[in-house]
Design an enzyme around this catalytic site. Structure first.
Site, short mmCIF file in Angstrom:
data_model
loop_
_atom_site.label_atom_id
_atom_site.label_comp_id
_atom_site.label_asym_id
_atom_site.label_seq_id
_atom_site.Cartn_x
_atom_site.Cartn_y
_atom_site.Cartn_z
N LYS A 85 -5.30 5.94 8.84
CA LYS A 85 -6.71 6.25 7.84
C LYS A 85 -7.21 5.71 8.08
O LYS A 85 -9.20 6.61 7.99
CB LYS A 85 -5.77 4.61 6.85
CG LYS A 85 -7.69 4.16 6.31
CD LYS A 85 -7.18 2.64 4.85
CE LYS A 85 -7.15 1.74 6.02
NZ LYS A 85 -8.52 0.67 6.38
N THR A 110 -11.49 -2.05 5.73
CA THR A 110 -11.84 -1.17 6.53
C THR A 110 -11.62 0.27 5.64
O THR A 110 -11.15 0.66 4.93
CB THR A 110 -10.99 -0.16 7.21
OG1 THR A 110 -11.20 -2.23 7.85
CG2 THR A 110 -12.01 0.60 8.81
N LYS A 142 -17.53 0.11 12.85
CA LYS A 142 -15.59 0.08 12.74
C LYS A 142 -15.37 0.82 13.18
O LYS A 142 -14.70 1.21 14.03
CB LYS A 142 -15.32 -0.73 11.54
CG LYS A 142 -14.38 -0.87 11.38
CD LYS A 142 -13.15 -1.52 11.67
CE LYS A 142 -11.62 -1.74 12.19
NZ LYS A 142 -11.33 -3.29 12.37
N1 LIG Z 1 -4.21 -5.54 10.27
C1 LIG Z 1 -4.50 -6.10 10.81
O1 LIG Z 1 -4.73 -6.17 11.84
C2 LIG Z 1 -6.42 -5.53 10.23
C3 LIG Z 1 -7.19 -5.17 11.49
C4 LIG Z 1 -8.25 -5.31 10.69
C5 LIG Z 1 -8.70 -4.60 10.25
N2 LIG Z 1 -7.82 -4.22 9.23
C6 LIG Z 1 -8.52 -3.77 7.90
O2 LIG Z 1 -8.73 -4.86 6.81
C7 LIG Z 1 -7.55 -4.06 5.17
C8 LIG Z 1 -6.59 -5.26 5.31
O3 LIG Z 1 -5.49 -4.89 5.98
P1 LIG Z 1 -4.76 -6.21 5.88
O4 LIG Z 1 -3.73 -5.53 7.33
O5 LIG Z 1 -4.16 -7.29 5.60
O6 LIG Z 1 -3.49 -5.39 4.70
P2 LIG Z 1 -2.24 -5.99 3.85
O7 LIG Z 1 -1.30 -6.69 4.63
O8 LIG Z 1 -1.47 -5.12 3.23
O9 LIG Z 1 -3.39 -6.50 2.88
C9 LIG Z 1 -3.85 -6.06 1.55
C10 LIG Z 1 -3.88 -6.59 0.22
O10 LIG Z 1 -5.04 -6.70 -0.67
C11 LIG Z 1 -3.91 -6.79 -1.59
N3 LIG Z 1 -4.55 -5.43 -2.99
C12 LIG Z 1 -4.43 -4.07 -2.51
N4 LIG Z 1 -5.35 -3.65 -3.97
C13 LIG Z 1 -5.37 -4.04 -4.29
C14 LIG Z 1 -6.36 -4.86 -6.16
N5 LIG Z 1 -6.97 -3.32 -6.21
N6 LIG Z 1 -6.36 -5.97 -6.01
C15 LIG Z 1 -5.95 -6.66 -5.78
N7 LIG Z 1 -5.07 -6.72 -4.34
C16 LIG Z 1 -5.07 -5.76 -4.16
C17 LIG Z 1 -2.66 -5.69 -1.01
O11 LIG Z 1 -1.85 -6.82 -2.46
P3 LIG Z 1 -0.31 -5.49 -2.68
O12 LIG Z 1 0.33 -7.46 -1.55
O13 LIG Z 1 0.13 -6.04 -3.94
O14 LIG Z 1 0.12 -5.11 -1.34
C18 LIG Z 1 -2.29 -6.50 -0.23
O15 LIG Z 1 -1.93 -8.62 -0.77
C19 LIG Z 1 -7.43 -2.62 5.67
O16 LIG Z 1 -8.56 -2.13 5.37
C20 LIG Z 1 -7.41 -2.83 7.28
O17 LIG Z 1 -7.20 -1.02 7.77
C21 LIG Z 1 -6.34 -4.81 9.49
#
Ligand SMILES: NC(=O)c1ccc[n+]([C@@H]2O[C@H](COP(=O)([O-])OP(=O)(O)OC[C@H]3O[C@@H](n4cnc5c(N)ncnc54)[C@H](OP(=O)(O)O)[C@@H]3O)[C@@H](O)[C@H]2O)c1
Length: 284
Positions: free
Chosen positions: A236, A93, A168
């Site tokens: 965010k 997002t 979104k």
């Molecule tokens: N969680 C939800 O329910 C949900 C629902 C809808 C949308 N979203 C959106 O989806 C996205 C991800 O959410 P999430 O909950 O999955 O977050 P998350 O658990 O923090 O996962 C993000 C992953 O991306 C990796 N990452 C970040 N920057 C990177 C880079 N430059 N190179 C390689 N890997 C990188 C992180 O690595 P590290 O292991 O180093 O942190 C982490 O494993 C966000 O934008 C969020 O707003 C989330």
């Protein structure tokens, strides 16, 4: 197909798992390496040495990272290695601005960037039941849909670059207002001496019904806030909404207020609580 997947967090890991189950040839990368090694141990495929390695030879490169800066960094690193005709599908997002910029950056040699944020949370990712809203080139959306259908219950093409992210934002505006309304309703029920479970039974089949009511009413009443989408992520997203609203003139008054309520939840120690923790603020 040969698929590169960057970002194996809460959402990305189960999404990539569905692609492995569908039989795709997976090359995965995560900023913190153990997550990628654990994922390969569970699902097969290969850990990429770096982002360029994940991009090289990929028909489709899928991202599910954190925010605008992460997406910009990954796309700028991946672009020189990505083959002609390849598609980047970004499930992060982000702002519509960064989506449009990445679409412009990639648009050489038949390569296409699609902004494809998701709704449905961790449960939707695990069950393969996400709603995906996409901005970008029509033919690329058709090609990508065959792949991302592995974890989607609905895929909608919204228009040109950035329109997936704008959609979104609409989703998050809806959620902010509804969740605050529910938090107030639960707190009111309790102060009025009503049994919240009975209240739910009385009103949940009528006009007050919502997904949030069906899935979060009882847990809000019990003060449980460990259900996935974190307050930090919501802030965010609401920041993106309010920035876009300042530019397009939309009046998002309730959204702006709820954003400040989430700031209070963060100050209470709730950065990783889920979005229904607006209820915790009303118990103070
Ligand atoms: N969680 C939800 O329910 C949900 C629902 C809808 C949308 N979203 C959106 O989806 C996205 C991800 O959410 P999430 O909950 O999955 O977050 P998350 O658990 O923090 O996962 C993000 C992953 O991306 C990796 N990452 C970040 N920057 C990177 C880079 N430059 N190179 C390689 N890997 C990188 C992180 O690595 P590290 O292991 O180093 O942190 C982490 O494993 C966000 O934008 C969020 O707003 C989330």
């Amino acid at each position: 197909m040969r698929i590169g997947f960057v970002g194996l967090g809460v959402m990305g890991a189960p999404m990539a798992g569905h692609l492995a189950s569908a039989g795709h040839d997976m090359v995965v990368f995560n900023r913190t390496p153990p997550k990628a090694h654990d994922w390969v141990a569970a699902h097969g495929g290969r850990v990429a040495a770096d982002i360029a390695d994940a991009a090289r030879d990929s028909d489709v490169l899928i991202l599910c990272v954190g925010n605008d800066d992460d997406v910009r960094a990954v796309v700028e690193t991946a672009a020189p290695a990505l083959p002609s005709g390849a598609i980047i599908v970004d499930h992060t997002t982000t702002s519509a601005k960064v989506a449009r910029a990445m679409a412009g950056l990639l648009a050489v040699n038949g390569r296409v960037f699609l902004d494809a944020p998701v709704s449905g949370g961790e449960a939707g990712a695990k069950n393969g039941q996400l709603a995906i809203m996409i901005g970008g080139d029509t033919r690329a959306v058709e090609r990508a849909s065959v792949v991302i259908g592995a974890y989607a219950k609905a895929i909608r093409h919204m228009g040109g670059p950035g329109t997936g992210q704008l959609t979104k934002m609409v989703n998050q505006i809806c959620i902010a207002g509804v969740v605050q309304g529910l938090a107030e309703a639960v707190a009111f029920s309790q102060k009025a001496g009503l049994d919240p479970n009975l209240v739910y039974e009385a009103i949940s089949q009528g006009a007050a019904q919502s997904w949030q009511m069906d899935n979060r009413w009882a847990t809000m009443a019990r003060g449980e806030f460990e259900f996935g989408f974190a307050v930090d992520w919501m802030r965010k997203d609401l920041g993106l909404v309010l920035e876009e609203a300042r530019a397009n003139g939309a009046r998002c008054e309730v959204t702006a207020l709820v954003d400040q309520f989430y700031a209070e939840v963060q100050a209470m120690g709730g950065r990783r609580w889920d979005t229904s923790s607006l209820a915790a603020r009303l118990k103070k």
